[in-house]
Design an enzyme around this catalytic site. Structure first.
Site, PDB file in Angstrom:
ATOM      1  N   CYS A  35       7.615 -14.460  -6.828  1.00 28.65           N
ATOM      2  CA  CYS A  35       7.813 -15.725  -6.097  1.00 28.65           C
ATOM      3  C   CYS A  35       8.614 -16.778  -6.864  1.00 28.65           C
ATOM      4  O   CYS A  35       9.659 -17.214  -6.384  1.00 28.65           O
ATOM      5  CB  CYS A  35       6.458 -16.298  -5.711  1.00 28.65           C
ATOM      6  SG  CYS A  35       5.514 -15.145  -4.726  1.00 28.65           S
TER       7      CYS A  35
HETATM    8  C1  UGA Z   1       3.232 -18.483  -7.270  1.00 32.49           C
HETATM    9  C2  UGA Z   1       2.639 -19.870  -7.000  1.00 32.49           C
HETATM   10  O1  UGA Z   1       1.808 -20.228  -8.097  1.00 32.49           O
HETATM   11  C3  UGA Z   1       1.812 -19.866  -5.704  1.00 32.49           C
HETATM   12  O2  UGA Z   1       1.328 -21.176  -5.433  1.00 32.49           O
HETATM   13  C4  UGA Z   1       2.718 -19.407  -4.562  1.00 32.49           C
HETATM   14  O3  UGA Z   1       1.990 -19.333  -3.334  1.00 32.49           O
HETATM   15  C5  UGA Z   1       3.261 -18.031  -4.887  1.00 32.49           C
HETATM   16  O4  UGA Z   1       3.994 -18.091  -6.124  1.00 32.49           O
HETATM   17  C6  UGA Z   1       4.159 -17.606  -3.770  1.00 32.49           C
HETATM   18  O5  UGA Z   1       5.146 -18.291  -3.512  1.00 32.49           O
HETATM   19  O6  UGA Z   1       3.824 -16.649  -3.047  1.00 32.49           O
HETATM   20  P1  UGA Z   1       2.269 -16.184  -8.244  1.00 32.49           P
HETATM   21  O7  UGA Z   1       3.628 -15.612  -8.075  1.00 32.49           O
HETATM   22  O8  UGA Z   1       1.092 -15.391  -7.802  1.00 32.49           O
HETATM   23  O9  UGA Z   1       2.140 -17.587  -7.484  1.00 32.49           O
HETATM   24  O10 UGA Z   1       2.102 -16.434  -9.804  1.00 32.49           O
HETATM   25  P2  UGA Z   1       1.806 -17.697 -10.746  1.00 32.49           P
HETATM   26  O11 UGA Z   1       0.372 -17.749 -11.057  1.00 32.49           O
HETATM   27  O12 UGA Z   1       2.455 -18.906 -10.227  1.00 32.49           O
HETATM   28  O13 UGA Z   1       2.564 -17.226 -12.061  1.00 32.49           O
HETATM   29  C7  UGA Z   1       3.975 -17.049 -12.062  1.00 32.49           C
HETATM   30  C8  UGA Z   1       4.486 -16.789 -13.449  1.00 32.49           C
HETATM   31  O14 UGA Z   1       4.392 -17.955 -14.240  1.00 32.49           O
HETATM   32  C9  UGA Z   1       3.764 -15.700 -14.225  1.00 32.49           C
HETATM   33  O15 UGA Z   1       4.716 -14.922 -14.901  1.00 32.49           O
HETATM   34  C10 UGA Z   1       2.909 -16.464 -15.206  1.00 32.49           C
HETATM   35  O16 UGA Z   1       2.628 -15.755 -16.388  1.00 32.49           O
HETATM   36  C11 UGA Z   1       3.779 -17.660 -15.485  1.00 32.49           C
HETATM   37  N1  UGA Z   1       3.032 -18.841 -15.943  1.00 32.49           N
HETATM   38  C12 UGA Z   1       2.178 -19.479 -15.114  1.00 32.49           C
HETATM   39  C13 UGA Z   1       3.217 -19.293 -17.232  1.00 32.49           C
HETATM   40  O17 UGA Z   1       3.997 -18.714 -18.034  1.00 32.49           O
HETATM   41  N2  UGA Z   1       2.540 -20.394 -17.648  1.00 32.49           N
HETATM   42  C14 UGA Z   1       1.689 -21.066 -16.815  1.00 32.49           C
HETATM   43  O18 UGA Z   1       1.123 -22.088 -17.264  1.00 32.49           O
HETATM   44  C15 UGA Z   1       1.504 -20.597 -15.531  1.00 32.49           C
END
Ligand code: UGA
Length: 437
Positions: free
Chosen positions: A267
């Protein structure tokens, strides 16, 4: 009330499972016959905590799964949750959603119930108005806002907490014309999620809200990743203490300030590229968004540089990658930074062994016999010359001096700072911590 959900991916299947487990009359539709067969047996096509449990409850109640769109002919509500993948120029591929709404439009001809069609798929602003609405009206010969409702209903769930987020969202967005359908939808969501704010707006704003949300999250991550790089140059500095402290300021907030190897998944990278492309087409130079993307790409290059600094030429070096899932508690490796890292290391002819608690099978589909797969962390580390922790799985926080004993050279690069306080007897480099050896 009959609810149809079109597209049984993370969003669709989570919604299907949650609503059907509550006893709602749900019909889950997907074009993939095999996927449907498995779901009918209570088997999810992907790992998501709690999902199969709810799916099985739903199947014992009224849930039906099918590939047959015509079964939606007496639905009161139709949720469209099909994917909108990325094209090479960053824009989104609309063929799946166009096909889905075409078929829904045809079935609408015989639906006497004036249903509401909710579009949950992520689409760039204007898509509802200029593409989806005309297709539905043309195929059905009916009028949106009069014969059927059409509502933009973006989704904010995160993988790995998809069920919790579906049950308890922080907001519900309803985009569309102020008609009786919006009122009905509002009542439905007020009952489903009491006390959750419901934002009613127009289609294009609802579409933009989704991109605003994901691009802001990406911005927070790139911000803290940039700070973490600066911290690495300051002896003794610790990015986590900085994130924790600034996060206490309510204007900043503590979430999404976890520095790491960059954001991945299906996403954030895709939505960032789509928004950048959309801004460019609209004549706006998205300077900030471009910088967010650039920082994200460079974050991985940095890990490769550190690896080269520690190992020299990477050719034939035995490197262990701990974690290929794009984040913990999922087996999803789409746009995973760990997978990208493996590709880059293979280009440099390194010998790769990987471990992941859930994502091994998906990883095998990409690399087949080009890399080695270990069942345990100990096996993955045995004879390794360097281990790189990529995914923040809880298991990796248990790594200790005993487990790393069999490493050939004890070099550990920790992109998530899981082992910072563990007194690991190794040449240890944590992203975001200054003054490393
Ligand atoms: C993301 C959004 O958080 C959701 O709100 C949204 O609905 C979704 O995309 C979507 O559009 O369907 P998601 O892809 O499940 O959700 O994953 P995240 O939890 O956002 O993590 C994304 C990436 O960011 C991962 O690689 C994670 O490791 C990284 N991340 C996240 C960090 O490096 N640091 C953080 O503090 C948070």
């Amino acid at each position: 009330m009959k609810i149809a959900i079109i597209g049984l991916g993370f969003v669709g299947l989570s919604l299907t499972s949650v609503l059907s487990a509550k006893g709602e009359n749900v019909l889950g539709i997907d074009v993939d016959t095999n996927k449907c067969k498995n779901i009918q047996k209570g088997v999810s096509p992907f790992f998501e905590p709690e999902l199969e449990k709810l799916l099985k409850i739903g199947l014992k109640k009224k849930l039906k799964i099918s590939t047959n769109f015509s079964l939606t002919k007496d639905s009161d509500m139709v949720f469209v949750t099909v994917g909108t993948p990325q094209r090479s120029n960053g824009s989104i591929e609309l063929s799946m959603i166009k096909n889905a709404v075409k078929t829904i439009g045809k079935v609408l001809i015989t639906n006497k119930k004036n249903p509401i069609i909710f579009i949950k798929s992520t689409v760039t602003p204007g898509t509802m108005q200029n593409i989806i609405l005309p297709i539905l009206e043309k195929e059905s010969g009916k009028k949106a806002g009069k014969d059927f409702g059409l509502i933009s209903n973006p989704e904010f769930l995160q993988e790995s907490t998809a069920i919790k987020d579906t049950k308890f969202p922080h907001v519900v967005v309803l985009g569309g014309y102020e008609t009786v359908f919006i009122k009905k939808a509002k009542n439905f969501f007020m009952k489903l999620h009491p006390n959750v704010p419901i934002i009613i707006t127009n289609h294009q704003t609802a579409e933009m809200i989704k991109y605003a949300n994901n691009s802001f999250l990406a911005t927070k991550i790139s911000f803290i990743n940039q700070l973490s790089n600066i911290c690495q140059k300051i002896p003794g500095a610790n990015v986590d203490d900085i994130a924790k402290t600034i996060g206490l300021d309510p204007r900043i907030g503590k979430l999404f300030l976890n520095a790491g190897p960059g954001y991945g998944g299906s996403c954030l990278p895709k939505d960032m590229k789509a928004l950048i492309n959309f801004a460019n087409i609209s004549g706006i130079n998205p300077t900030l968004l471009n910088a967010v993307e650039e920082i994200n790409t460079k974050q991985l290059e940095q890990i490769i540089l550190i690896t080269k600094r520690k190992l020299g030429d990477l050719k034939s070096k035995r490197i262990t990658i701990l974690g290929t899932a794009f984040k913990p508690d999922t087996d999803d490796i789409r746009d995973s930074i760990g997978i990208e890292l493996i590709k880059k290391l293979l280009k440099r002819k390194a010998k790769i062994t990987i471990h992941d608690p859930k994502a091994i099978e998906n990883t095998k589909m990409i690399f087949e016999d080009k890399i080695n797969y270990a069942k345990t962390i100990g096996d993955a580390l045995s004879k390794s010359q360097c281990a790189i922790i990529m995914t923040q799985w809880r298991e990796y926080s248990k790594i200790n001096n005993k487990i790393i004993e069999k490493m050939d050279t004890k070099i550990i690069i920790d992109s998530r700072r899981i082992l910072v306080d563990k007194n690991i007897d190794a040449d240890y480099h944590a992203i975001g911590i200054g003054n490393n050896k």
